[in-house]
Design a protein around this motif. Structure first.
Motif, PDB file in Angstrom:
ATOM      1  N   GLU A 129       0.714  -0.807  -0.298  1.00 55.92           N
ATOM      2  CA  GLU A 129       0.230  -0.295  -0.041  1.00 55.92           C
ATOM      3  C   GLU A 129       0.996   1.551   0.381  1.00 55.92           C
ATOM      4  OE1 GLU A 129      -0.229  -2.472   1.812  1.00 55.92           O
ATOM      5  OE2 GLU A 129      -2.256  -3.707   1.231  1.00 55.92           O
ATOM      6  N   MET A 131       1.133   4.651   1.979  1.00 53.87           N
ATOM      7  CA  MET A 131       1.101   5.434   2.658  1.00 53.87           C
ATOM      8  C   MET A 131       1.058   6.383   3.352  1.00 53.87           C
ATOM      9  SD  MET A 131       0.088   2.521   4.218  1.00 53.87           S
ATOM     10  CE  MET A 131       0.163   2.379   5.847  1.00 53.87           C
ATOM     11  N   GLY A 135       1.400   7.258   8.182  1.00 51.17           N
ATOM     12  CA  GLY A 135       1.477   6.007   8.495  1.00 51.17           C
ATOM     13  C   GLY A 135       0.456   5.796   8.556  1.00 51.17           C
ATOM     14  N   THR A 136      -0.755   6.340   7.026  1.00 51.89           N
ATOM     15  CA  THR A 136      -2.280   5.585   7.214  1.00 51.89           C
ATOM     16  C   THR A 136      -2.468   5.419   5.528  1.00 51.89           C
ATOM     17  OG1 THR A 136      -3.445   8.006   6.864  1.00 51.89           O
ATOM     18  CG2 THR A 136      -3.665   6.970   9.103  1.00 51.89           C
ATOM     19  N   LEU A 137      -3.472   5.072   5.038  1.00 55.25           N
ATOM     20  CA  LEU A 137      -3.377   4.550   3.336  1.00 55.25           C
ATOM     21  C   LEU A 137      -4.291   5.453   2.714  1.00 55.25           C
ATOM     22  CD1 LEU A 137      -5.879   1.381   3.939  1.00 55.25           C
ATOM     23  CD2 LEU A 137      -3.300   1.524   3.802  1.00 55.25           C
ATOM     24  N   ALA A 140      -6.632   8.346  -1.468  1.00 58.26           N
ATOM     25  CA  ALA A 140      -6.198   8.813  -2.719  1.00 58.26           C
ATOM     26  C   ALA A 140      -5.718   8.778  -3.657  1.00 58.26           C
ATOM     27  CB  ALA A 140      -6.991  10.569  -2.695  1.00 58.26           C
ATOM     28  N   ARG A 147      -5.928   4.172 -10.895  1.00 58.70           N
ATOM     29  CA  ARG A 147      -6.640   4.957 -12.657  1.00 58.70           C
ATOM     30  C   ARG A 147      -4.960   5.071 -14.116  1.00 58.70           C
ATOM     31  NH1 ARG A 147     -11.610   8.035 -12.234  1.00 58.70           N
ATOM     32  NH2 ARG A 147     -12.000   7.186  -9.686  1.00 58.70           N
TER      33      ARG A 147
ATOM     34  N   GLN B 220      -9.565  15.601  -0.911  1.00 58.45           N
ATOM     35  CA  GLN B 220      -8.536  15.156  -1.288  1.00 58.45           C
ATOM     36  C   GLN B 220      -9.176  14.448  -3.247  1.00 58.45           C
ATOM     37  OE1 GLN B 220      -5.515  14.061  -0.931  1.00 58.45           O
ATOM     38  NE2 GLN B 220      -5.851  12.807   0.665  1.00 58.45           N
ATOM     39  N   ARG B 221      -9.757  14.381  -3.199  1.00 61.40           N
ATOM     40  CA  ARG B 221     -10.799  13.813  -4.112  1.00 61.40           C
ATOM     41  C   ARG B 221     -10.667  15.370  -5.269  1.00 61.40           C
ATOM     42  NH1 ARG B 221     -12.928   9.584  -3.948  1.00 61.40           N
ATOM     43  NH2 ARG B 221     -13.896   9.369  -5.522  1.00 61.40           N
ATOM     44  N   ARG B 223      -7.987  16.973  -5.414  1.00 65.90           N
ATOM     45  CA  ARG B 223      -6.758  17.171  -5.570  1.00 65.90           C
ATOM     46  C   ARG B 223      -5.976  16.251  -7.131  1.00 65.90           C
ATOM     47  NH1 ARG B 223      -1.651  14.767  -3.052  1.00 65.90           N
ATOM     48  NH2 ARG B 223      -3.119  13.177  -1.628  1.00 65.90           N
ATOM     49  N   PHE B 224      -7.384  15.317  -7.112  1.00 65.57           N
ATOM     50  CA  PHE B 224      -6.482  13.820  -7.909  1.00 65.57           C
ATOM     51  C   PHE B 224      -7.937  13.400  -9.237  1.00 65.57           C
ATOM     52  CE2 PHE B 224      -4.723  12.201  -4.292  1.00 65.57           C
ATOM     53  CZ  PHE B 224      -3.110  12.191  -4.819  1.00 65.57           C
ATOM     54  N   PHE B 226     -10.943  13.283  -8.802  1.00 74.12           N
ATOM     55  CA  PHE B 226     -11.810  12.313  -9.113  1.00 74.12           C
ATOM     56  C   PHE B 226     -13.627  13.220  -8.894  1.00 74.12           C
ATOM     57  CE2 PHE B 226      -8.665   9.714  -6.471  1.00 74.12           C
ATOM     58  CZ  PHE B 226      -7.833   9.488  -7.603  1.00 74.12           C
ATOM     59  N   PRO B 227     -14.697  12.514  -9.282  1.00 75.11           N
ATOM     60  CA  PRO B 227     -16.051  12.293  -9.093  1.00 75.11           C
ATOM     61  C   PRO B 227     -15.814  12.908  -7.159  1.00 75.11           C
ATOM     62  CG  PRO B 227     -16.555  10.776  -9.761  1.00 75.11           C
ATOM     63  CD  PRO B 227     -14.150  11.226  -9.488  1.00 75.11           C
ATOM     64  N   PHE B 300     -11.431   4.209  12.137  1.00 69.95           N
ATOM     65  CA  PHE B 300     -10.052   4.728  11.955  1.00 69.95           C
ATOM     66  C   PHE B 300      -9.041   2.900  11.546  1.00 69.95           C
ATOM     67  CE2 PHE B 300      -5.794   5.520  12.061  1.00 69.95           C
ATOM     68  CZ  PHE B 300      -6.001   6.742  11.783  1.00 69.95           C
ATOM     69  N   ARG B 303     -10.796   1.194   8.768  1.00 66.66           N
ATOM     70  CA  ARG B 303     -10.066   2.204   7.662  1.00 66.66           C
ATOM     71  C   ARG B 303      -9.725   2.387   6.315  1.00 66.66           C
ATOM     72  NH1 ARG B 303     -16.363   4.351   6.577  1.00 66.66           N
ATOM     73  NH2 ARG B 303     -15.475   4.900   3.943  1.00 66.66           N
ATOM     74  N   ARG B 304      -8.485   2.817   7.947  1.00 68.00           N
ATOM     75  CA  ARG B 304      -7.648   4.024   6.794  1.00 68.00           C
ATOM     76  C   ARG B 304      -6.030   3.373   7.667  1.00 68.00           C
ATOM     77  NH1 ARG B 304      -9.555   6.815   4.228  1.00 68.00           N
ATOM     78  NH2 ARG B 304      -7.339   6.672   3.469  1.00 68.00           N
ATOM     79  N   THR B 305      -5.889   2.124   8.258  1.00 62.62           N
ATOM     80  CA  THR B 305      -4.692   1.223   8.796  1.00 62.62           C
ATOM     81  C   THR B 305      -4.344  -0.297   7.731  1.00 62.62           C
ATOM     82  OG1 THR B 305      -5.460  -0.218   9.693  1.00 62.62           O
ATOM     83  CG2 THR B 305      -4.325   2.306  10.414  1.00 62.62           C
ATOM     84  N   ARG B 306      -3.128  -0.222   7.277  1.00 61.10           N
ATOM     85  CA  ARG B 306      -2.763  -1.412   6.686  1.00 61.10           C
ATOM     86  C   ARG B 306      -3.109  -2.449   7.431  1.00 61.10           C
ATOM     87  NH1 ARG B 306       3.398  -0.909   5.103  1.00 61.10           N
ATOM     88  NH2 ARG B 306       2.851  -0.610   3.020  1.00 61.10           N
TER      89      ARG B 306
END
Lengths: 280, 437
Positions: A129, A131, A135-137, A140, A147, B220-221, B223-224, B226-227, B300, B303-306
């Motif tokens: 992944e 990061m 240290g979070t995923l 984006a 894409r 964030q969306r 920035r990239f 995204f829709p 968190f 959804r947000r960690t490895r």
């Protein structure tokens, strides 16, 4: 559509006829005298196999001939009982999939090995992944990369937010392929790459293989169906009952001869016999 | 690139078709399953309110409901991850029992004599020891499951007996009272609530956080490229969630300390009692805040960690996760260790609430925890589930139970209803999944 593409490839073959693979240096990967058994059954018995940069080697054999098992040893899914794996002439230690990936060995499994419940980007980066500094995923960033690479492989692909379960067979296949080429693979293993695909998608895979060859990537194509891979490969290696029957440059043998190797284990004149060749 | 301009209508599969309500859901990205759960909860609440002659939807009952949900709710957040990895943990009730017992005994026999009565170190050491015990117990079970290959059903079924027995054994069957007043705050009650002012502070912080999260997600969306959601949908989802926070705060603040307690509070804090009595609010209970905090942290993590990503990948396809180079055994063990630690947090809450540790503490909690997770949309086939869903599921289970108590229903009838509801809820979920797939 499919036939024209296949004809194109065949035309390319007849004009050149000799493969222009440089086999002077050390092979990209060499598997030497590999054996593995499961509960007393020798699934692979003293098999050797090599692959040079930019070369496509078709590994053929019946179901249960040991080709998938042999290749799973290379990709780190199985641990061999004996034998050596050399990568670019040096002994490699591969005991799990992570090790194999560190050597630039990427695999596209017949089952695709996708986590069906997460989206394409999560699958592409599974185990590797991106990061954030905290240290979070960084979902984006991963989606942006996804894409990019999917845009190259399958420009019509737009379903980035859906779990891959919802995708069509071809789309799932392109996710699996994208995952393999995303991390600068040097050695690509494709297990029955076109078995689940329609003609158009099969042609797409053929185009992709040609492109990857140009980038000096070595490719193993594993199949039980000679028609899937004959025209794509530079060399064929045939296995039977866990042993190598023989290997040959594709330009030196006919489909019928290769079929003879698969079914009877009979080595034709143009091929180099292996330990599994029929003795007469 | 052109996706950005077309906003919410980019998904080709559903573009064009669908009713107005479907488009609305798509634009706001509201999860239909969650919406269904909230709907079911409201039906249960209103139903009990009517049947009980107007005693269910009162600040007092809702406040109590929130405190009662906390313990099982905390465990349900961990059970989601356990079930997502295609495992089960039948031992959580017993682990709650034994860790509660460990905390109570350690507090009365070691920490209080060691540090002195009501020394802050007492509650810190108590909770620290409890969490470590939970982690160790869960980790041990996880090790047997992941590395020794014994099915989780069997390991935790064994654990159910082992840890219940252990709790009984260490305490020789006695009930152990706890003495530390700071520790008791974890249980709620008038001392374990934060009052009106702090409740509003928390509400404002929560709303600010919601706004920040929405702005950040949008940035964030963008920035990239995204829709993004349409602006009205952003405002609407924000308004709904902020509104929910405000309503919850109003409710807990509307629950006032009863007369004698208020008088004692006024005396203790040197407040003069005005004409017509004091109006002192309970505000949010500490265990409820802890529950919500655990929920946020677990969301968190998921959804947000490895680690969270791997948990879901393993649940979706264990073989693929292994082939992707994930150390699936380690992740599995960590899931069970985490579950053990959450059981210890739940133990702290319920021990503090009862102000003592008993043998029977947490009995049957494993079933309520699993039911909460499953009602909350966690699939027993693995790979699917949300923390928020399980938290709502815990609230649904608790609402049913306290509602029936409020109606004066007999215990056997209560069990029959809870059991039947569980089966019907999972059946409905199966139907929903089939249609969604």
């Amino acid at each position: 559509m499919m036939s024209t593409t296949m004809d194109d490839i065949r035309d390319g073959g007849t004009t050149g006829h000799t493969d222009n693979i440089d086999r002077a240096g050390p092979p990209l990967v060499a598997m030497e005298d590999i054996s593995i058994s499961f509960g007393g059954i020798h699934a692979v018995d003293g098999a050797s196999l090599d692959l040079y940069p930019g070369e496509v080697v078709a590994l053929l054999g019946h179901n249960g001939a040991g080709k998938s098992t042999l290749i799973k040893i290379l990709s780190g899914a199985y641990k061999r009982d004996s034998g050596e794996i050399m990568v670019r002439g040096e002994r490699a230690t591969i005991s799990n999939p992570r090790d194999a990936k560190a050597y630039g060995i990427e695999t596209i499994y017949q089952t695709l090995a996708l986590a069906d419940n997460v989206d394409a980007a999560a699958n592409l980066f599974l185990g590797r992944e991106i990061m954030t500094p905290f240290g979070t995923l960084d979902d984006a960033a991963m989606e942006a990369e996804a894409r990019k690479v999917m845009g190259r492989l399958n420009p019509n692909f737009k379903r980035f937010k859906e779990p891959v379960r919802a995708l069509s067979g071809g789309q799932r296949q392109s996710v699996a392929i994208a995952r393999a080429i995303l991390f600068n693979a040097k050695i690509l293993i494709m297990d029955e790459p076109t078995a689940a695909l329609g003609p158009q998608e099969t042609a797409q895979v053929a185009d992709l293989i040609k492109e990857l060859k140009k980038e000096e990537i070595g490719i193993f194509l594993i199949s039980h169906d000679i028609h899937d891979v004959f025209d794509l490969s530079d060399r064929v290696v045939v296995m039977k009952n866990g042993q190598v029957v023989g290997s040959a440059k594709t330009s030196d043998v006919t489909k019928d001869e290769v079929l003879g190797m698969i079914i009877l284990g009979k080595c034709p004149a143009g091929a180099t016999p292996g330990p599994g060749a029929m003795k007469d | 690139m052109s996706d950005v301009a077309s906003g919410g209508a980019v998904r080709p599969k559903t573009a064009g078709g669908g009713s107005g309500f479907k488009n609305f859901l798509r634009a706001t990205e509201i999860d239909t399953r969650m919406l269904g759960m909230v709907g079911a909860l409201l039906v249960i609440w209103v139903g009990f309110h009517i049947l009980s002659g107007g005693t269910f939807l009162t600040p007092r009952n809702l406040w109590n409901l929130s405190v009662q949900t906390a313990s099982v709710g905390v465990m349900a957040t961990g059970m989601v991850l356990v079930i997502v990895t295609r495992n089960i943990d039948l031992s959580v009730g017993s682990v709650l029992g034994v860790t509660g017992m460990i905390m109570a005994i350690a507090q009365t026999t070691w920490f209080t004599p060691m540090f002195g009565f009501d020394n802050p170190m007492v509650w810190i050491a108590t909770i620290g020891l409890g969490l470590l015990s939970g982690l160790a117990i869960g980790g041990l079970q996880g090790f047997v499951i992941a590395y020794m290959g014994v099915p989780s059903f069997i390991v935790t079924l064994g654990g159910l007996l082992v840890w219940r027995g252990a709790a009984w054994w260490v305490a020789s069957g006695r009930t152990i009272p706890i003495t530390d007043d700071t520790f008791k705050i974890l249980g709620g009650g008038s001392d374990g609530s934060i009052g009106a002012t702090w409740s509003w502070v928390i509400a404002i912080v929560a709303i600010a956080f919601l706004a920040l999260a929405a702005v950040n997600a949008r940035r964030q969306r963008k920035r990239f490229h995204f829709p993004v959601k349409p602006m009205w949908a952003e405002y609407l989802t924000f308004a709904l969630s902020a509104g929910a926070v405000v309503v919850a705060t109003l409710i807990v603040n509307a629950y006032l300390l009863p007369g004698p307690l208020a008088a004692r509070y006024a005396q203790a804090n040197g407040i003069a009692v005005p004409e017509g009595g004091l109006a002192i609010s309970f505000g949010y209970a500490v265990p409820v805040l802890l529950f919500i905090g655990v929920g946020i942290v677990m969301t968190f993590v998921a959804r947000r960690t490895r680690f969270g990503r791997y948990v879901f990948a393993i649940g979706g396809n264990p073989e693929a996760a292994e082939l992707a180079g994930i150390n699936t055994k380690r992740v599995t063990m960590m899931v069970f260790a985490l579950m053990g630690m959450l059981a210890a947090i739940a133990a702290a809450i319920s021990t503090a609430r009862l102000t003592s540790a008993t043998n029977a503490q947490g009995t049957l909690d494993e079933l309520y925890t699993i039911a909460a997770a499953v009602i909350g949309g966690t699939s027993l086939a693995g790979g699917a589930g949300t923390i928020a869903g399980a938290m709502l599921g815990a609230l649904v289970m608790q609402s049913l139970q306290s509602g029936m108590v409020l109606l004066g229903m007999d215990t056997p009838l209560q069990n029959i209803v809870v059991g039947a509801v569980l089966v019907v809820a999972v059946w409905l979920d199966t139907v929903y999944r089939k249609r969604a797939a």
